[in-house]
Every structure is written in C-alpha cells, then in structure tokens.
Motif scaffolding. Sequence first.
Motif, PDB file in Angstrom:
ATOM      1  N   PHE A  72      12.207  25.141 103.983  1.00  0.00           N
ATOM      2  CA  PHE A  72      12.111  23.984 104.865  1.00  0.00           C
ATOM      3  C   PHE A  72      11.000  23.067 104.373  1.00  0.00           C
ATOM      4  O   PHE A  72       9.844  23.473 104.301  1.00  0.00           O
ATOM      5  CB  PHE A  72      11.818  24.411 106.303  1.00  0.00           C
ATOM      6  CG  PHE A  72      12.948  25.150 106.957  1.00  0.00           C
ATOM      7  CD1 PHE A  72      14.164  24.532 107.174  1.00  0.00           C
ATOM      8  CD2 PHE A  72      12.792  26.466 107.351  1.00  0.00           C
ATOM      9  CE1 PHE A  72      15.205  25.212 107.771  1.00  0.00           C
ATOM     10  CE2 PHE A  72      13.826  27.151 107.960  1.00  0.00           C
ATOM     11  CZ  PHE A  72      15.040  26.524 108.162  1.00  0.00           C
ATOM     12  N   ALA A  73      11.350  21.834 104.061  1.00  0.00           N
ATOM     13  CA  ALA A  73      10.337  20.844 103.704  1.00  0.00           C
ATOM     14  C   ALA A  73       9.878  20.154 104.985  1.00  0.00           C
ATOM     15  O   ALA A  73      10.680  19.925 105.896  1.00  0.00           O
ATOM     16  CB  ALA A  73      10.916  19.821 102.731  1.00  0.00           C
ATOM     17  N   PRO A  74       8.592  19.804 105.084  1.00  0.00           N
ATOM     18  CA  PRO A  74       8.138  19.086 106.278  1.00  0.00           C
ATOM     19  C   PRO A  74       8.692  17.667 106.292  1.00  0.00           C
ATOM     20  O   PRO A  74       8.910  17.061 105.232  1.00  0.00           O
ATOM     21  CB  PRO A  74       6.616  19.094 106.135  1.00  0.00           C
ATOM     22  CG  PRO A  74       6.377  19.240 104.674  1.00  0.00           C
ATOM     23  CD  PRO A  74       7.505  20.082 104.140  1.00  0.00           C
ATOM     24  N   ALA A 134      18.039  14.809 108.430  1.00  0.00           N
ATOM     25  CA  ALA A 134      17.892  15.339 109.787  1.00  0.00           C
ATOM     26  C   ALA A 134      16.655  16.227 109.815  1.00  0.00           C
ATOM     27  O   ALA A 134      16.344  16.915 108.837  1.00  0.00           O
ATOM     28  CB  ALA A 134      19.130  16.137 110.198  1.00  0.00           C
ATOM     29  N   ALA A 135      15.947  16.207 110.931  1.00  0.00           N
ATOM     30  CA  ALA A 135      14.727  17.003 111.053  1.00  0.00           C
ATOM     31  C   ALA A 135      14.578  17.497 112.476  1.00  0.00           C
ATOM     32  O   ALA A 135      14.992  16.831 113.432  1.00  0.00           O
ATOM     33  CB  ALA A 135      13.496  16.181 110.662  1.00  0.00           C
ATOM     34  N   THR A 136      13.991  18.684 112.624  1.00  0.00           N
ATOM     35  CA  THR A 136      13.686  19.201 113.950  1.00  0.00           C
ATOM     36  C   THR A 136      12.545  18.399 114.564  1.00  0.00           C
ATOM     37  O   THR A 136      11.797  17.715 113.865  1.00  0.00           O
ATOM     38  CB  THR A 136      13.272  20.676 113.893  1.00  0.00           C
ATOM     39  OG1 THR A 136      12.075  20.798 113.084  1.00  0.00           O
ATOM     40  CG2 THR A 136      14.372  21.524 113.276  1.00  0.00           C
ATOM     41  N   GLY A 143       8.247  17.606 111.717  1.00  0.00           N
ATOM     42  CA  GLY A 143       9.265  18.626 111.936  1.00  0.00           C
ATOM     43  C   GLY A 143       9.706  19.221 110.607  1.00  0.00           C
ATOM     44  O   GLY A 143       9.062  19.023 109.574  1.00  0.00           O
ATOM     45  N   GLU A 144      10.801  19.947 110.630  1.00  0.00           N
ATOM     46  CA  GLU A 144      11.348  20.573 109.429  1.00  0.00           C
ATOM     47  C   GLU A 144      12.626  19.847 109.010  1.00  0.00           C
ATOM     48  O   GLU A 144      13.468  19.527 109.852  1.00  0.00           O
ATOM     49  CB  GLU A 144      11.666  22.046 109.692  1.00  0.00           C
ATOM     50  CG  GLU A 144      10.435  22.884 109.968  1.00  0.00           C
ATOM     51  CD  GLU A 144      10.789  24.300 110.414  1.00  0.00           C
ATOM     52  OE1 GLU A 144       9.975  25.194 110.193  1.00  0.00           O
ATOM     53  OE2 GLU A 144      11.883  24.488 110.983  1.00  0.00           O
ATOM     54  N   ASP A 145      12.740  19.592 107.725  1.00  0.00           N
ATOM     55  CA  ASP A 145      13.936  18.949 107.195  1.00  0.00           C
ATOM     56  C   ASP A 145      15.095  19.940 107.242  1.00  0.00           C
ATOM     57  O   ASP A 145      15.091  20.952 106.547  1.00  0.00           O
ATOM     58  CB  ASP A 145      13.680  18.502 105.757  1.00  0.00           C
ATOM     59  CG  ASP A 145      14.816  17.628 105.215  1.00  0.00           C
ATOM     60  OD1 ASP A 145      15.988  17.919 105.523  1.00  0.00           O
ATOM     61  OD2 ASP A 145      14.529  16.670 104.484  1.00  0.00           O
ATOM     62  N   VAL A 146      16.089  19.654 108.086  1.00  0.00           N
ATOM     63  CA  VAL A 146      17.247  20.540 108.247  1.00  0.00           C
ATOM     64  C   VAL A 146      18.536  19.775 107.937  1.00  0.00           C
ATOM     65  O   VAL A 146      19.587  20.044 108.520  1.00  0.00           O
ATOM     66  CB  VAL A 146      17.291  21.153 109.667  1.00  0.00           C
ATOM     67  CG1 VAL A 146      16.202  22.193 109.844  1.00  0.00           C
ATOM     68  CG2 VAL A 146      17.173  20.065 110.744  1.00  0.00           C
ATOM     69  N   THR A 147      18.437  18.833 107.010  1.00  0.00           N
ATOM     70  CA  THR A 147      19.603  18.027 106.632  1.00  0.00           C
ATOM     71  C   THR A 147      20.772  18.909 106.222  1.00  0.00           C
ATOM     72  O   THR A 147      21.930  18.658 106.591  1.00  0.00           O
ATOM     73  CB  THR A 147      19.233  17.083 105.473  1.00  0.00           C
ATOM     74  OG1 THR A 147      18.076  16.322 105.840  1.00  0.00           O
ATOM     75  CG2 THR A 147      20.376  16.151 105.139  1.00  0.00           C
ATOM     76  N   HIS A 148      20.482  19.960 105.450  1.00  0.00           N
ATOM     77  CA  HIS A 148      21.536  20.825 104.910  1.00  0.00           C
ATOM     78  C   HIS A 148      22.346  21.487 106.008  1.00  0.00           C
ATOM     79  O   HIS A 148      23.551  21.698 105.856  1.00  0.00           O
ATOM     80  CB  HIS A 148      20.912  21.879 103.998  1.00  0.00           C
ATOM     81  CG  HIS A 148      19.967  22.812 104.700  1.00  0.00           C
ATOM     82  ND1 HIS A 148      18.745  22.400 105.196  1.00  0.00           N
ATOM     83  CD2 HIS A 148      20.076  24.124 105.002  1.00  0.00           C
ATOM     84  CE1 HIS A 148      18.144  23.428 105.765  1.00  0.00           C
ATOM     85  NE2 HIS A 148      18.924  24.484 105.669  1.00  0.00           N
ATOM     86  N   SER A 149      21.703  21.835 107.132  1.00  0.00           N
ATOM     87  CA  SER A 149      22.410  22.492 108.237  1.00  0.00           C
ATOM     88  C   SER A 149      23.076  21.495 109.172  1.00  0.00           C
ATOM     89  O   SER A 149      24.233  21.670 109.584  1.00  0.00           O
ATOM     90  CB  SER A 149      21.436  23.363 109.038  1.00  0.00           C
ATOM     91  OG  SER A 149      20.994  24.464 108.293  1.00  0.00           O
ATOM     92  N   MET A 452       2.037  29.330 108.589  1.00  0.00           N
ATOM     93  CA  MET A 452       2.299  29.919 107.271  1.00  0.00           C
ATOM     94  C   MET A 452       3.698  30.525 107.249  1.00  0.00           C
ATOM     95  O   MET A 452       3.897  31.689 107.585  1.00  0.00           O
ATOM     96  CB  MET A 452       1.262  30.999 106.953  1.00  0.00           C
ATOM     97  CG  MET A 452      -0.130  30.487 106.674  1.00  0.00           C
ATOM     98  SD  MET A 452      -1.169  31.833 106.057  1.00  0.00           S
ATOM     99  CE  MET A 452      -2.758  31.015 105.942  1.00  0.00           C
ATOM    100  N   GLU A 453       4.667  29.713 106.881  1.00  0.00           N
ATOM    101  CA  GLU A 453       6.049  30.181 106.769  1.00  0.00           C
ATOM    102  C   GLU A 453       6.124  31.222 105.661  1.00  0.00           C
ATOM    103  O   GLU A 453       5.814  30.940 104.512  1.00  0.00           O
ATOM    104  CB  GLU A 453       6.960  29.002 106.435  1.00  0.00           C
ATOM    105  CG  GLU A 453       8.436  29.315 106.489  1.00  0.00           C
ATOM    106  CD  GLU A 453       8.984  29.324 107.906  1.00  0.00           C
ATOM    107  OE1 GLU A 453       9.913  30.115 108.164  1.00  0.00           O
ATOM    108  OE2 GLU A 453       8.489  28.548 108.738  1.00  0.00           O
ATOM    109  N   GLY A 454       6.506  32.449 105.997  1.00  0.00           N
ATOM    110  CA  GLY A 454       6.565  33.521 105.010  1.00  0.00           C
ATOM    111  C   GLY A 454       5.560  34.625 105.271  1.00  0.00           C
ATOM    112  O   GLY A 454       5.632  35.694 104.678  1.00  0.00           O
ATOM    113  N   VAL A 455       4.601  34.350 106.178  1.00  0.00           N
ATOM    114  CA  VAL A 455       3.629  35.376 106.573  1.00  0.00           C
ATOM    115  C   VAL A 455       4.047  35.871 107.954  1.00  0.00           C
ATOM    116  O   VAL A 455       3.750  35.250 108.966  1.00  0.00           O
ATOM    117  CB  VAL A 455       2.192  34.816 106.600  1.00  0.00           C
ATOM    118  CG1 VAL A 455       1.209  35.878 107.054  1.00  0.00           C
ATOM    119  CG2 VAL A 455       1.813  34.303 105.221  1.00  0.00           C
TER     120      VAL A 455
END
Length: 678
Positions: A72-74, A134-136, A143-149, A452-455
């Motif tokens: 997820f890119a910001p 699209a972003a949350t 937010g998070e880039d959720v264009t793909h979804s 921390m995405e991933g922790v």
Amino acid sequence: MASSEIIQRAAWLRERIEHHNHRYYVLDDPEISDAEYDELFRELTALEAAHPELDDPNSPTRRVGGAPAAGFAPYEHAMRMYSLDNAMVLDDWFAFAERVSKGLGRAGVAYWADPKMDGLAVEVIYEAGRFVRAATRGDGHIGEDVTHSVRTVMNLPLTLLGSDVPDLLDVRGEVVMSNADFAALNERRREAGEPPFANPRNGAAGAVRQLDPKVAASRPLRFLAYGVGRVQWGSPLFAWTSQHEIMAGLARLGFAIPPEARLCASADEVAAYFTSLMERRAGMPFEIDGVVAKVDSLEMQRALGFTSRAPRWALALKFPALQARTVLRDIRIQVGRTGVLTPVAELEPVPLAGVVVANATLHNKGYIAERDFRIGDTVLIQRAGDVIPQVLSVDLDQRPEGADPYAFPDECPVCGGEAREDGEAVRCTNPTCPAKTVQRIIHFVSKAGLDMEGVGRTWVRRLAEDGVLQSPADLFTLDKTVLLRYKRMGDRLAAKFIEAVERARTSAPLWRLIAGLGIHNVGEQTARTLAARYRDLAALALADREELQSLDAVGPVIAESIHRFFHSPEGVELLRRFREAGFWPQRAETVAGETGAAENAPLAGKVFCFTGVLSSMTRDEARRLAEEQGGITVNAISKKVDYVVAGDNAGSKIAKAEKLGLTVIDFDGFMALLGERD
C-alpha cells in the motif's frame, strides 16, 4: 498493430459493457440477458489478448483483478476527509440545527439527508472523466492507495457518463456489501469450509485492503457516493451550488447513491426521516447505523466552516444501539500502556447486530461499583454505535445466590506492583511493568503511532514478553537473526519485519513519532500541532509548560503530560537511544538538510528566543532561519536559552533574561552568528 476496425470494435465493446454494468449494478434495470453480456465480455477479452497494444487500465476486463500490488502506497488527500460529530438522540439533533441557524443568522435551513452506510470510506479520483486513483480515508489527511482493488468494484464507473464532465473530480463514498449478497457470500464460504465473515462491513473493508485485487473482484462490492472533494469544471456554467445538486450530478455521471437519500426542507423533516428510517432499518438493502444530515447550500457550508475534526454543517444521527441479555462469566483485568487497569467482562457468547459478542468493556472501577456487577449476573449488553460492546445493567431478579460483590484489585495483575486510584482510573505504579512495556511498543508500531505495516502486533507482544524488546528504541537495533530463532517466523516474514522498521527509520514523519511515544493525553491532533511548531524531539523537550500552553489545543493538563514525559528518566533515555539508532525525524521543511548537516550548522544545538519587532524580517522568519541552521527556538525565557534576540519594543522578556544572566543580542548580532552580516 491492430487495424482501425479492431480499435473501433474494442472501444464499442467497452462502451457497451460499461453501459450494461451501469444498467445492472446501479439502476437494477438490465437490458440484456446474462448470456448476451457474457458474449460481449468474451469478445473484448479475446481482442485484448490478441492485441496487447489495446491495453487500457480502465477496460471493464480489468475488473476481474490483475497481479497483486507490491504494497500500500500512502495517498495524501488534496482536501481533508473530515470525521463527523454524532448525535445519539433527537434533542442533540435539534440543538445542532439551532446552532446552525444561529451561526447563519437565519431560520428555515434545508438539509440533505441520507442513510449512514456502514462500510469503508474511500475517495475515487477522476481526470478528464476517467478513473485514475482510489484511496482509503485513513486519518483524513493520508490514506492508502487502493486503486488496484477499487477498480474491480462493478458499479463504479471507470469512465464518467455524459459529455459534461468535470476536468477533475474527487468523489467520496462507502464501499459496501448488500445484506443479500453478504448472506450468499457467507453461504459459499461455509460450503467451501471457510469461516464466515462477522458482518458486511468486515467483508467489504477486508477485500479492499488486500494487496491481491482478485480478492475484491471475487466479492460482491458496491460503491455508494455521498459527496465530493475537489471539483474543477472546464466551464463555470456547470458549478454545483448545493448538496442535492451534487448528488443529482453524481447520479447523472454514473454513480450509485445511498438508497432513500432525500432533501429535507427543515430540521423537523430530518427528524421525521430519521425516525422513519430507524423503524425500517431491518428491511434496508444495506446495513446502516444512522442518518447523515448536511446543510444543503454549499455557500452556507462555507460560511459555517469546520472545527479541528469535523464540519460545523453536518451531523451523524446514530440509531440506538442494539441490545441483548447474557451471563457475566468473569471479569478480566487488562493493563494498558499508561498503566490503567481496565476491567473486561467475559460473557456467555451471544449474537448481537451481526456478530457474536463474548467480551465487553466495563470501563473502570467506579462503573462496576455503581452498577454492582457480580460474577454470574444476567446482564444487558449493547454495541455502542453498533461497534463497541459494553455492559449496561444487571437483572437483579436473576442474580444467583451467594454472588459476592466484585473486589477491584489493589495491585497490578501482571507485575504485582501497587495499583493506585488516579481520578476515575486505577493505575499500576511500577514504571517497569511488563504489561505497560508491551502495550507501549504495540502502540508505537500501530496506526495510532508510526503505522509500521509489516510489524505485527502478535510478534511485538511475543518479542516484548520474551525481553527482546524492552523499549521502542530496541526495534531499531533488532537483528534479523534474532527473529529467525522463532518458529513460524521464516526468512520472508523476518525480512518484511526488518524492512518495515527501516522504512520507519528513514521516512516516518515527526508527528507520528510524537503520537507513537504514548504521552498521556497526546493524540494525533496534538502531535501534529507539536510537530508543526518544533524542529525535532530535542526542541520539544526544551519547551516549558508556559510555552506549550501557548499552542492551539494544548491546555495545562496536556502541557504537564508533555513536560513530565520529556523530563522523566525513561523519556530522556528513550531520546538518547533514538539518536544512537539513527532514528531522528525532523519537521518536514528541515528534513532535507539531513541530520548530520544540521549538527554541523552554525547554530547547531543553540537555543534562541526572539522578542520584539525585528528590523528585517518577522519573528517567524527568524525562527525558521535559526532552525534551518541547526538552532532550536522557544517562545518563553528560561535558563535553557542561549541567546535572546531582541528587537524594538522587546518588553518584559529582556528584564527576565537579564535577571537569569542570559546573553541578549540584537538582530545584527543574530546575523553575525550566522556569518551573514550583509
């Protein structure tokens, strides 16, 4: 290369498929059979496979989902996506409407009202009529880039309908799942041996926030628009002037809007609409938890403006929470990061508002004593806002014989340290309590902290309980070989963990670090205020209580919490270890200079206080200049100040500085320190 005939055929097929998607998913009025639709779709798929040069990211064939995203890119929202203030009873609504009328200096305000959808808030962006991103909602700022979804959501227009479309359009709405689709999805999951989702919102939000867009494509998601952000038209003739014009315009452009949304001529009409919808909520096609009412006129909205967290022209009227009766099996005490002992009710599991509730909050010691909750009692529970379970009351007629009053512990259940009352709370007084340490580190890596995405929280808890992590600073010295000693960690997961920490080390903004420190009473908004004023943690640590209270939204209680943290042995040690680990975020405009460069700058580490009217620049400009050269600026005089820079009409600060024996210089002296006398 594809011939002109093939290019035209592909364009026609895309237009026809999108037309039929709109008829089926938005208007619920299909014009062709499923077989005819499938034939069009198969033809387009074959054409695109045979001619890769026809590739178009907005082709309807892309709705089935492509390759998984890397992460997820910001995404920074161009206009903040605010929260809404809530009203729990109609009296609160009428009080709000009265404030609106008073603020506008007029009665008879019209409102746009629509059902409050229980989904995932997202923003979708269109350029020249084409979907591009699209972003949350995120924290409202990022937010998070959720264009793909989101591209896979079948009722979302990939190309806006009509010829009169904005050059730029940000559409805000909710990604939801209908109750009927949700029931069918859960049935399919049960048949496949998969666990069912707790409620439609979980199924929708979880799909959008998957890196693999095929997950979202496989679920019956819908996008319902409720408003806009940026709108730029090629011609001013098309400007919208009201909320009802916006909603009608979005519908014309191809968007679905919440069912039964309507224009209400008065506050009384909104109340009647709310009551009617509440009575019919069980029969609505989507889960709703209230009504959102907005002042209809955009000019009036601009006049009313915003608070720090919400618009003054909109309000969410929440439905009463759904309730159920069950048995209180036990009371478990949780210890938070600030040492607060929070009682949690362990309940006989009971279905409530689409989920099975087995635990609920009991708030604090006083809440239990006031209502006299005892183990074995039959209690009434509800989901506050249909989200957070809480225990409301006890049925004394059902109380079992011999049930003793609950004795709240006077020592920490984790470390055995003394627990003292602190206002309504009871706190563990042991500064090294393992539970506090675990929760502080979990908070540090969470979305409320450094995000921390991933922790993972589970791994942080385990590492902290094993003593590997005893402080947030330990994250930045953690070695991958240590992680690999744990079963089920694996090389890939360990690498992801370390990468997330390194990402935070190099790119975490200062406000997230301040929020992640877990200072009592300091949340996101206060952290942003502090990060906007102070260059780094060292500058913030030098601020005294008086100076802190000069900032917006920082009162004496918050100022005391901040001051106490930075002057505690634990706070001083944490800052030292962050510096040693190379984790030292700075205010955005000074980061570019690099920490090492700042340390070698002319004013490195020197503390300045500016007072009076300076000859060649404003005090704010002088502060920025000092900070760019490594200096630290404060507003109040104290022994920590190295230089007091005095302009004309400096006032009482000079007398205080002289009394403390501080060095007082004029503006020319300040420039001389910089080596810039000219």
